[in-house]
Write a protein that holds these residues in place. Structure first.
Motif, PDB file in Angstrom:
ATOM      1  N   TRP A 138     -19.953   4.431   3.987  1.00  0.00           N
ATOM      2  CA  TRP A 138     -18.507   4.221   3.857  1.00  0.00           C
ATOM      3  C   TRP A 138     -17.738   5.465   4.291  1.00  0.00           C
ATOM      4  N   THR A 139     -16.767   5.295   5.185  1.00  0.00           N
ATOM      5  CA  THR A 139     -15.943   6.398   5.666  1.00  0.00           C
ATOM      6  C   THR A 139     -14.450   6.127   5.488  1.00  0.00           C
ATOM      7  N   GLY A 140     -14.115   5.021   4.837  1.00  0.00           N
ATOM      8  CA  GLY A 140     -12.709   4.661   4.656  1.00  0.00           C
ATOM      9  C   GLY A 140     -12.110   5.289   3.414  1.00  0.00           C
ATOM     10  N   ALA A 141     -10.972   4.728   3.002  1.00  0.00           N
ATOM     11  CA  ALA A 141     -10.268   5.225   1.824  1.00  0.00           C
ATOM     12  C   ALA A 141     -10.957   4.776   0.542  1.00  0.00           C
ATOM     13  N   VAL A 142     -10.953   5.650  -0.450  1.00  0.00           N
ATOM     14  CA  VAL A 142     -11.520   5.363  -1.764  1.00  0.00           C
ATOM     15  C   VAL A 142     -10.543   5.849  -2.831  1.00  0.00           C
ATOM     16  N   VAL A 143     -10.105   4.951  -3.695  1.00  0.00           N
ATOM     17  CA  VAL A 143      -9.266   5.315  -4.833  1.00  0.00           C
ATOM     18  C   VAL A 143     -10.169   5.560  -6.033  1.00  0.00           C
ATOM     19  N   LEU A 144     -10.039   6.729  -6.655  1.00  0.00           N
ATOM     20  CA  LEU A 144     -10.808   7.076  -7.853  1.00  0.00           C
ATOM     21  C   LEU A 144      -9.850   7.236  -9.023  1.00  0.00           C
ATOM     22  N   ASP A 145     -10.181   6.662 -10.174  1.00  0.00           N
ATOM     23  CA  ASP A 145      -9.299   6.860 -11.319  1.00  0.00           C
ATOM     24  C   ASP A 145      -9.989   7.600 -12.456  1.00  0.00           C
ATOM     25  N   GLY A 146      -9.179   8.279 -13.250  1.00  0.00           N
ATOM     26  CA  GLY A 146      -9.679   9.162 -14.293  1.00  0.00           C
ATOM     27  C   GLY A 146     -10.284   8.467 -15.483  1.00  0.00           C
ATOM     28  N   ASN A 147     -10.376   7.137 -15.458  1.00  0.00           N
ATOM     29  CA  ASN A 147     -11.153   6.458 -16.494  1.00  0.00           C
ATOM     30  C   ASN A 147     -12.647   6.667 -16.283  1.00  0.00           C
ATOM     31  N   LEU A 179      -7.904  -1.800 -10.610  1.00  0.00           N
ATOM     32  CA  LEU A 179      -7.447  -3.154 -10.296  1.00  0.00           C
ATOM     33  C   LEU A 179      -5.959  -3.173  -9.989  1.00  0.00           C
ATOM     34  N   ASN A 180      -5.154  -2.409 -10.732  1.00  0.00           N
ATOM     35  CA  ASN A 180      -3.718  -2.365 -10.447  1.00  0.00           C
ATOM     36  C   ASN A 180      -3.450  -1.893  -9.025  1.00  0.00           C
ATOM     37  N   VAL A 181      -4.147  -0.833  -8.607  1.00  0.00           N
ATOM     38  CA  VAL A 181      -3.962  -0.326  -7.247  1.00  0.00           C
ATOM     39  C   VAL A 181      -4.404  -1.380  -6.229  1.00  0.00           C
ATOM     40  N   ALA A 182      -5.530  -2.037  -6.509  1.00  0.00           N
ATOM     41  CA  ALA A 182      -6.019  -3.073  -5.592  1.00  0.00           C
ATOM     42  C   ALA A 182      -4.997  -4.193  -5.422  1.00  0.00           C
ATOM     43  N   VAL A 183      -4.431  -4.652  -6.523  1.00  0.00           N
ATOM     44  CA  VAL A 183      -3.437  -5.733  -6.448  1.00  0.00           C
ATOM     45  C   VAL A 183      -2.203  -5.271  -5.669  1.00  0.00           C
ATOM     46  N   ALA A 184      -1.789  -4.026  -5.909  1.00  0.00           N
ATOM     47  CA  ALA A 184      -0.636  -3.494  -5.173  1.00  0.00           C
ATOM     48  C   ALA A 184      -0.941  -3.362  -3.684  1.00  0.00           C
ATOM     49  N   LEU A 185      -2.166  -2.988  -3.334  1.00  0.00           N
ATOM     50  CA  LEU A 185      -2.543  -2.866  -1.921  1.00  0.00           C
ATOM     51  C   LEU A 185      -2.494  -4.207  -1.209  1.00  0.00           C
ATOM     52  N   LEU A 186      -2.798  -5.274  -1.926  1.00  0.00           N
ATOM     53  CA  LEU A 186      -2.728  -6.607  -1.326  1.00  0.00           C
ATOM     54  C   LEU A 186      -1.330  -6.893  -0.796  1.00  0.00           C
ATOM     55  N   ARG A 187      -0.310  -6.401  -1.492  1.00  0.00           N
ATOM     56  CA  ARG A 187       1.069  -6.661  -1.072  1.00  0.00           C
ATOM     57  C   ARG A 187       1.399  -5.963   0.247  1.00  0.00           C
ATOM     58  N   TRP A 188       0.578  -4.984   0.611  1.00  0.00           N
ATOM     59  CA  TRP A 188       0.796  -4.271   1.872  1.00  0.00           C
ATOM     60  C   TRP A 188      -0.147  -4.782   2.965  1.00  0.00           C
ATOM     61  N   GLY A 189      -0.765  -5.933   2.720  1.00  0.00           N
ATOM     62  CA  GLY A 189      -1.586  -6.571   3.738  1.00  0.00           C
ATOM     63  C   GLY A 189      -2.982  -6.002   3.880  1.00  0.00           C
ATOM     64  N   LEU A 190      -3.455  -5.281   2.872  1.00  0.00           N
ATOM     65  CA  LEU A 190      -4.775  -4.672   2.917  1.00  0.00           C
ATOM     66  C   LEU A 190      -5.770  -5.478   2.095  1.00  0.00           C
TER      67      LEU A 190
END
Length: 293
Positions: free
Chosen positions: A134-143, A44-55
């Motif tokens: 899906w062929t786009g970017a995927v963020v995976l976290d170690g949780n 969620l943190n990464v998602a919120v940060a990505l919003l600031r870059w217009g994604l």
């Protein structure tokens, strides 16, 4: 119908409870400070940060149908995160993270991500439905558990995805081993996490990044607090860049801002040097208490 996202963030979505004191703390200290209860978790943190870059990011995670979960989903949606593919019917409570910070940074933290871990591959179900192919970017976290990360490394549904991998904490760095062995993903680590994966101590971020590349990773970025960050790639030059000096206002989430800024730069086809600079500056801004862009 839920909007088609630009990026999938797979991992922890939970409540952060962060206590911060404006002074140095010794073990057992009991001091005045501030306590914040905010949406968190790496995904969620990464998602919120990505919003600031217009994604337009979507989170795949497990969130309970308890009051805490309802409030968390409502806040994430208010911020603009796509939540339509969350696993909600697990019968499990919403996860939580508790951290203590002082003027120098993080003192200690406990991550209760048991619901995410127990949900397992149920959170990936949308990859067989709305998000198939899906062929786009995927963020995976170690949780995510090591078993699930190992399965993702071999999952044909993500065979063409651009995997961006972050361990979430040094204690979970070893969970990334299956992805390194499979030579999948770009890794975002701090120096301690990189040393764990490299199996040895390293004097700086550049050495640590190169050591993880030597283990089999194709691309590794390593941060080292106020010291230079680095990016190492297989069969290419290593880049380093010192962060600007800032006063520490917070540390939780700095690595997530670094990842989001670097990913956004890559998606806009910026060169390696510019992408690293954007990531370093975004992380420093977060630590100073500001948000960018």
């Amino acid at each position: 119908m839920t909007s088609r996202p630009d990026i999938l963030c797979i991992g922890a979505m939970l409540w952060d409870v962060i206590g911060r004191a404006p002074r140095r703390m010794a073990p057992g200290a009991d001091v005045p400070g501030r306590i914040r209860h905010i949406p968190g978790g790496v995904a969620l943190n990464v998602a919120v940060a990505l919003l600031r870059w217009g994604l337009a990011p979507a989170v795949l995670s497990a969130v309970g149908r308890d009051p805490e979960g309802a409030a968390l989903v409502a806040e994430a949606e208010r911020l603009g995160v796509i939540t339509g593919w969350l696993s909600r019917d697990t019968g499990l409570p919403t996860d939580c993270y508790m951290g203590i910070e002082d003027s120098q940074g993080l003192i200690a933290a406990i991550a209760d991500a048991h619901s995410l871990e127990q949900a397992g591959d149920a959170i990936l179900a949308p990859l067989s439905a709305d998000l198939a192919g899906w062929t786009g970017a995927v963020v995976l976290d170690g949780n995510l558990t090591e078993d699930l990360l190992s399965a993702i490394a071999r999952d044909p549904r993500l065979a063409l995805a651009d995997l961006r991998v972050v361990p979430a904490s040094p204690g979970k760095a070893e969970r990334l081993e299956p992805l390194i062995a499979a030579r999948r993903g770009c890794f975002y680590l701090n120096r301690l996490e990189a040393e764990i994966l490299a199996g040895r101590a390293c004097p700086d971020a550049a050495t640590a990044a190169e050591a993880v590349v030597a283990r089999g990773a194709a691309r590794v970025l390593v941060t080292d607090g106020p010291h230079p960050a680095a990016e190492a790639i297989a069969n290419g030059p290593t880049l380093t860049l010192p962060p600007p000096p800032v006063s520490v206002a917070r540390v939780t989430g700095a690595g997530d801002c670094f990842l989001a800024a670097h990913l956004a730069a890559g998606l806009s086809n910026q060169p390696r040097e510019a992408a690293l600079r954007q990531a370093v500056e975004a992380s420093a801004a977060h630590v100073s208490g500001k948000d960018v862009p």
